[in-house]
Motif scaffolding. Structure first.
Motif: not given
Lengths: 130, 261
Positions: A69-70, A73, A78, A88-89, A93-94, A121-127
């Motif tokens: 994350r750090d 972001v 990357t 790996y990227q 999510d990806n 999960w609040d932001c990630h994995g919404g799909g």
């Protein structure tokens, strides 16, 4: 000691009450969680391996995700190079959730068992399905 | 016994030497960093030129905004107090308030402009953020780290362009179809345009530039040969509220250029 008998009895009762959860639950361990790797993407893989060994991922994934994350972001990094030299990227999510698209059978299974509630999960994995 | 003068000389050279070594180590750490299977885009200072004359109708702006919002999982909330917007439409008076005049031609008054975060050289939002959740990247992008945002909204008060929106509630129910390639946001964080930094990492242009069909040009302002610099050389341009000293990185061309006398 004044009232020695009462004090010692009281202490024993106190110790029993405090440790009651342990006595009452002896031999009643919950079933360890069953983790499912049965997702379409994983089934397609010829070599079923994560970015690091299963033991490392099991114990270190929170730390790894924290570092990622750090890095992605704030430091603009990357790419993650695994200990085997593969690239790996850096993306929850990806990269992670592309394979592990079964949140309730994979992520939540352990998290519920160990009673942790990460807010990823609040932001990630919404799909993906919950 | 070493005298004071020699001691200072040695300490100074040690200091300079270690600074150079540390600098070198730093560079090794940030060497070639490309997502497997793609080529990332890099720049000294990302910037954007918006050719307003190429947005013939307000629908053109709305189309570009819709493409951005769809890609980035921006919720569609039809309440002006709670709405979230990354790129939207404003009229002349609200885009260039300081140029407003009662004698302004009707044509200019009626013009519509796409507006977004200006990714300032000197961003007020970054200065006021108490947790450094918003910060300036070396390539000029003013980025958000939603993990650190505590929702104090100082940045929204500081931004002179109104480019930031606050999530008063969970935005997910308001997203028609979630794009699983990018995260959504959560209740209690501020969000804004990111200049599509995750797309640049994959070698792609920002969504708005792609959807605009050439009306939005994106590129490296620090490179004299870049498309953005070429357009800026050939045209008169405006930037929003430059008098505030924010140094916006989004440029507007009004006339459309060409060979008018």
């Amino acid at each position: 000691m004044y009232n020695g008998g009462k004090i010692i009895t009281g202490l024993i009762i106190f110790a029993l009450i405090i440790t009651a959860p342990f006595w009452l639950n002896i031999g009643q361990a919950d079933e360890p969680p069953e983790i499912s790797l049965d997702t379409p993407v994983i089934n397609q893989l010829s070599e079923k391996e994560c970015i690091e060994s299963a033991e490392f991922m099991r114990s270190q994934h929170p730390q790894l995700l924290n570092d990622w994350r750090d890095q992605v972001v704030r430091e603009g990094k990357t790419v993650y190079t695994s200990s085997s030299g593969k690239e790996y990227q850096i993306s929850l999510d990806n990269t992670c959730l592309q394979c592990h698209s079964n949140r309730s059978e994979f992520c939540d299974a352990c998290h519920a068992y160990t009673s942790v509630d990460p807010y990823c999960w609040d932001c990630h994995g919404g799909g993906i399905a919950k | 016994m070493m005298n004071r003068r020699d001691f200072l000389k040695i300490m100074a050279s040690l200091g300079i030497g270690s600074a150079l070594v540390l600098e070198g180590i730093d560079r090794i750490g940030t060497a070639a960093d490309t997502i497997p299977g793609s080529k990332n885009l890099q720049a000294g200072h990302w910037g954007m030129v918006i050719d307003v004359s190429k947005f013939k109708t307000p629908e053109d702006i709305q189309r570009v905004a819709a493409a951005c919002h769809k890609y980035h999982n921006v919720p569609e909330i039809n309440d002006p107090q709670h709405e979230i917007k990354w790129i939207w439409q404003e009229d002349f008076e609200h885009t260039f308030a300081e140029l407003e005049s009662e004698y302004l031609s009707e044509k200019v008054k009626q013009m519509q402009f796409p507006v977004l975060c200006n990714h300032c050289e000197n961003p007020a939002c970054v200065r006021v953020c108490p947790t450094q959740a918003t910060f300036k990247r070396p390539d000029g992008i003013v980025a958000m780290d939603y993990h650190r945002c505590i929702g104090c909204r100082y940045c929204m008060a500081a931004c002179p362009y109104g480019a930031r929106s606050f999530n008063f509630f969970d935005p997910r129910p308001y997203i028609e179809e979630i794009n699983s390639a990018v995260p959504t946001r959560t209740k209690g964080v501020v969000e804004k345009c990111t200049f599509c930094m995750e797309r640049l990492d994959k070698g792609q242009q920002p969504v708005c530039a792609e959807a605009s069909g050439g009306a939005i040009i994106f590129g490296d302002l620090s490179d004299p040969d870049s498309p953005v610099r070429k357009v800026l050389r050939d045209n008169f341009f405006l930037r929003r509220k430059v008098e505030l000293g924010t140094g916006p990185s989004v440029y507007y061309i009004i006339g459309g250029g060409g060979s008018n006398a």
